[in-house]
Write a protein that holds these residues in place. Structure first.
Motif, PDB file in Angstrom:
ATOM      1  N   GLU A  49      -8.773 -13.501 -17.666  1.00 41.66           N
ATOM      2  CA  GLU A  49      -7.506 -12.809 -17.930  1.00 41.66           C
ATOM      3  C   GLU A  49      -6.679 -12.696 -16.651  1.00 41.66           C
ATOM      4  O   GLU A  49      -5.445 -12.858 -16.674  1.00 41.66           O
ATOM      5  CB  GLU A  49      -7.773 -11.431 -18.510  1.00 41.66           C
ATOM      6  N   LEU A  50      -7.356 -12.442 -15.525  1.00 44.67           N
ATOM      7  CA  LEU A  50      -6.647 -12.367 -14.256  1.00 44.67           C
ATOM      8  C   LEU A  50      -6.064 -13.726 -13.880  1.00 44.67           C
ATOM      9  O   LEU A  50      -4.918 -13.826 -13.426  1.00 44.67           O
ATOM     10  CB  LEU A  50      -7.594 -11.878 -13.160  1.00 44.67           C
ATOM     11  N   ALA A  51      -6.844 -14.793 -14.076  1.00 48.57           N
ATOM     12  CA  ALA A  51      -6.359 -16.137 -13.750  1.00 48.57           C
ATOM     13  C   ALA A  51      -5.169 -16.522 -14.629  1.00 48.57           C
ATOM     14  O   ALA A  51      -4.272 -17.252 -14.195  1.00 48.57           O
ATOM     15  CB  ALA A  51      -7.481 -17.162 -13.900  1.00 48.57           C
ATOM     16  N   ASP A  52      -5.145 -16.024 -15.853  1.00 48.48           N
ATOM     17  CA  ASP A  52      -4.044 -16.334 -16.777  1.00 48.48           C
ATOM     18  C   ASP A  52      -2.763 -15.571 -16.450  1.00 48.48           C
ATOM     19  O   ASP A  52      -1.661 -16.103 -16.603  1.00 48.48           O
ATOM     20  CB  ASP A  52      -4.449 -15.995 -18.215  1.00 48.48           C
ATOM     21  N   HIS A  53      -2.923 -14.330 -16.003  1.00 43.70           N
ATOM     22  CA  HIS A  53      -1.753 -13.449 -15.959  1.00 43.70           C
ATOM     23  C   HIS A  53      -1.418 -12.854 -14.588  1.00 43.70           C
ATOM     24  O   HIS A  53      -0.331 -12.299 -14.429  1.00 43.70           O
ATOM     25  CB  HIS A  53      -1.953 -12.290 -16.947  1.00 43.70           C
ATOM     26  N   ALA A  54      -2.314 -12.937 -13.619  1.00 42.17           N
ATOM     27  CA  ALA A  54      -2.099 -12.236 -12.351  1.00 42.17           C
ATOM     28  C   ALA A  54      -1.709 -13.189 -11.228  1.00 42.17           C
ATOM     29  O   ALA A  54      -1.834 -14.409 -11.331  1.00 42.17           O
ATOM     30  CB  ALA A  54      -3.348 -11.445 -11.963  1.00 42.17           C
ATOM     31  N   ASP A  55      -1.245 -12.603 -10.163  1.00 40.86           N
ATOM     32  CA  ASP A  55      -0.919 -13.299  -8.919  1.00 40.86           C
ATOM     33  C   ASP A  55      -2.090 -13.068  -7.953  1.00 40.86           C
ATOM     34  O   ASP A  55      -2.709 -12.010  -7.951  1.00 40.86           O
ATOM     35  CB  ASP A  55       0.384 -12.706  -8.363  1.00 40.86           C
ATOM     36  N   PHE A  56      -2.402 -14.084  -7.125  1.00 42.84           N
ATOM     37  CA  PHE A  56      -3.561 -13.968  -6.232  1.00 42.84           C
ATOM     38  C   PHE A  56      -3.493 -12.737  -5.330  1.00 42.84           C
ATOM     39  O   PHE A  56      -4.491 -12.051  -5.132  1.00 42.84           O
ATOM     40  CB  PHE A  56      -3.693 -15.235  -5.379  1.00 42.84           C
ATOM     41  N   LEU A  57      -2.318 -12.438  -4.786  1.00 48.17           N
ATOM     42  CA  LEU A  57      -2.223 -11.268  -3.913  1.00 48.17           C
ATOM     43  C   LEU A  57      -2.390  -9.968  -4.695  1.00 48.17           C
ATOM     44  O   LEU A  57      -2.881  -8.973  -4.158  1.00 48.17           O
ATOM     45  CB  LEU A  57      -0.893 -11.278  -3.156  1.00 48.17           C
ATOM     46  N   GLU A  58      -2.021  -9.969  -5.966  1.00 50.94           N
ATOM     47  CA  GLU A  58      -2.289  -8.801  -6.817  1.00 50.94           C
ATOM     48  C   GLU A  58      -3.789  -8.614  -7.010  1.00 50.94           C
ATOM     49  O   GLU A  58      -4.302  -7.489  -6.969  1.00 50.94           O
ATOM     50  CB  GLU A  58      -1.604  -8.973  -8.176  1.00 50.94           C
ATOM     51  N   VAL A  59      -4.494  -9.723  -7.212  1.00 51.61           N
ATOM     52  CA  VAL A  59      -5.947  -9.663  -7.374  1.00 51.61           C
ATOM     53  C   VAL A  59      -6.614  -9.236  -6.070  1.00 51.61           C
ATOM     54  O   VAL A  59      -7.581  -8.470  -6.072  1.00 51.61           O
ATOM     55  CB  VAL A  59      -6.488 -11.024  -7.856  1.00 51.61           C
ATOM     56  N   ALA A  60      -6.105  -9.733  -4.963  1.00 50.99           N
ATOM     57  CA  ALA A  60      -6.627  -9.319  -3.659  1.00 50.99           C
ATOM     58  C   ALA A  60      -6.489  -7.808  -3.494  1.00 50.99           C
ATOM     59  O   ALA A  60      -7.425  -7.122  -3.054  1.00 50.99           O
ATOM     60  CB  ALA A  60      -5.884 -10.049  -2.539  1.00 50.99           C
ATOM     61  N   PHE A  61      -5.334  -7.278  -3.830  1.00 48.82           N
ATOM     62  CA  PHE A  61      -5.093  -5.834  -3.754  1.00 48.82           C
ATOM     63  C   PHE A  61      -6.080  -5.089  -4.654  1.00 48.82           C
ATOM     64  O   PHE A  61      -6.658  -4.065  -4.248  1.00 48.82           O
ATOM     65  CB  PHE A  61      -3.653  -5.527  -4.175  1.00 48.82           C
ATOM     66  N   LEU A  62      -6.284  -5.584  -5.860  1.00 48.32           N
ATOM     67  CA  LEU A  62      -7.214  -4.961  -6.801  1.00 48.32           C
ATOM     68  C   LEU A  62      -8.637  -4.925  -6.245  1.00 48.32           C
ATOM     69  O   LEU A  62      -9.314  -3.889  -6.294  1.00 48.32           O
ATOM     70  CB  LEU A  62      -7.188  -5.727  -8.126  1.00 48.32           C
ATOM     71  N   LEU A  63      -9.098  -6.050  -5.714  1.00 49.39           N
ATOM     72  CA  LEU A  63     -10.459  -6.107  -5.180  1.00 49.39           C
ATOM     73  C   LEU A  63     -10.644  -5.170  -3.990  1.00 49.39           C
ATOM     74  O   LEU A  63     -11.687  -4.539  -3.837  1.00 49.39           O
ATOM     75  CB  LEU A  63     -10.806  -7.540  -4.780  1.00 49.39           C
ATOM     76  N   LEU A  64      -9.631  -5.072  -3.165  1.00 47.60           N
ATOM     77  CA  LEU A  64      -9.739  -4.268  -1.947  1.00 47.60           C
ATOM     78  C   LEU A  64      -9.620  -2.774  -2.211  1.00 47.60           C
ATOM     79  O   LEU A  64     -10.249  -1.958  -1.529  1.00 47.60           O
ATOM     80  CB  LEU A  64      -8.670  -4.694  -0.947  1.00 47.60           C
ATOM     81  N   THR A  65      -8.818  -2.392  -3.199  1.00 50.21           N
ATOM     82  CA  THR A  65      -8.531  -0.965  -3.416  1.00 50.21           C
ATOM     83  C   THR A  65      -9.150  -0.390  -4.684  1.00 50.21           C
ATOM     84  O   THR A  65      -9.318   0.822  -4.798  1.00 50.21           O
ATOM     85  CB  THR A  65      -7.013  -0.721  -3.475  1.00 50.21           C
TER      86      THR A  65
END
Length: 404
Positions: A68-84
């Motif tokens: 779902e993340l690969a379909d709809h998210a931006d890599f930097l958004e995912v980076a932010f999610l993983l970090l925070t």
């Protein structure tokens, strides 16, 4: 030997996690040794960063399905999610601006790195680039404990390193100019510099998906190394470089590069894939691109990339011979008892190089680009390890005990 008569509960508190028994020593110093070579059954930490469910199979980042993340998210958004551990639009925008700011402030880095390109492999070059960039800003960053600031700097450095290496270092000044182009998309800017042309939308989308799919994968070997380095109190850049060094091994992330080279050889010599597999089995050679320590069903990342090749067939027409090789491997292995009996399914390495080649990168950069993606997962684990206040990692050894 007298201790062997004691009950398990004399040494451990027994809990249940996901329906499986969890043994926790009642005291830190117990006169007991457990031999678990490879730490296959041993948990060295608790974490809520990534979750692998091999029975489905499913991969989650902070509770979100990776597909779902690969379909709809931006890599930097995912980076932010993983970090925070959360997703807040205003804070994400600030993070993206931080990355852009470092890309602009590191204006001299391409020239500095250009002389190193021909002297090292892509993955080694990446590790050297991080250390070189850090040495120029050590006072500013070495003791920085803010995960997002560290991540912004690291992503900028890695992005510049990828662009310089892809261009061979000979056009460092031009690389710098293209990295400075005003763009809202980090990946668009990176690909423009690396490929020396305005990237097509499909290539940008493909790169974004690739980076998201590989950003985190639990406590694999390189991530365990990063947490071990974190436990010593070393800075996050040293931990990430240690992760890169572990990841480059052919039994870990380096396998992706080996698969790419295998494809190159089959394409160059017009080899038949079925005969190639027969030859590998006859010579007892490891066939790269298949099997996984955890997954005995299709890896969700590999399944995602396989679907992508099918759904976007027309967009892969430029490298159709390579797609054909990949599909032939997949088909052959799915119909051979040798592989099905052992649960050897295609892993992401079978598909990684196809995506990266379509974007415009050669096989020798496969592992480097995987490190680019995984650097975020490593940082998330680094700071998670600090937050846990776990003691320095110190496994035991059984000195002089014969193997049985």
């Amino acid at each position: 030997m007298e201790a062997l008569s004691n009950k398990l509960s004399d040494y451990f508190d027994v809990e249940s996690v996901d329906g499986r028994p969890l043994l926790k020593p009642q005291r830190r110093h117990v006169d007991l040794r457990i031999l678990d070579e490879g730490l296959v059954q041993t948990a060295i930490c608790r974490s809520r960063i990534g979750r692998i469910d091999a029975s489905i199979p499913r991969l989650e980042y902070r509770g979100y399905d990776v597909a779902e993340l690969a379909d709809h998210a931006d890599f930097l958004e995912v980076a932010f999610l993983l970090l925070t551990g959360h997703s807040e639009p205003t804070a994400i925008l600030d993070f993206k601006r931080q990355v852009d700011s470092y890309m602009e402030r590191l204006c001299d880095l391409p020239v500095t790195l250009s002389s190193m390109v021909r002297k090292s492999t892509a993955t080694d070059f990446l590790a050297l680039s991080i250390l070189t960039a850090l040495s120029q800003r050590e006072a500013e960053l070495k003791d920085d404990s803010r995960p997002l600031n560290v991540a912004a700097f690291l992503l900028a450095v890695i992005g510049i390193s990828v662009a310089v290496y892809a261009r061979g270092g000979s056009e460092a000044l031009d690389t710098h100019d293209q990295l400075q182009l005003t763009r809202t998309n980090f990946i668009d800017r990176l690909l423009h510099a690396a490929l020396s042309r305005q990237p097509e939308l499909f290539a940008v989308s493909l790169m974004n998906k690739f980076l998201i799919l590989h950003a985190e994968h639990g406590l694999n070997c390189s991530t365990a190394v990063v947490r071990a380095v974190a436990s010593t109190g070393a800075d996050p850049f040293a931990a990430v470089v240690a992760g890169i060094c572990a990841f480059k091994g052919p039994l870990h992330g380096g396998a992706s590069e080996e698969v790419g080279k295998m494809y190159d050889g089959i394409f160059r010599e017009s080899l038949d894939v079925a005969r190639f597999i027969d030859d590998c089995l006859a010579r007892r050679c490891r066939l790269m691109g298949f099997g996984h320590r955890i997954y005995k069903k299709p890896d969700p990342r590999a399944a995602y990339m396989k679907r992508l090749l099918i759904d976007e067939r027309e967009n892969f027409s430029l490298i159709l011979p390579y797609v054909g090789i990949c599909e032939a491997f997949d088909q052959e292995v799915r119909t051979r008892d040798y592989f099905t009996d052992r649960g050897l399914c295609p892993n992401p390495d079978l598909f990684n190089g196809i995506l990266l080649r379509r974007i415009g990168f050669p096989s020798e950069m496969n592992t480097m680009l995987l490190c680019f993606s995984r650097s975020i997962g490593w940082l998330a684990h680094y700071f998670d390890s600090l937050d846990s206040k776990a003691p320095i990692l110190r496994p035991q050894e059984l000195y002089g005990v014969a193997r049985t």
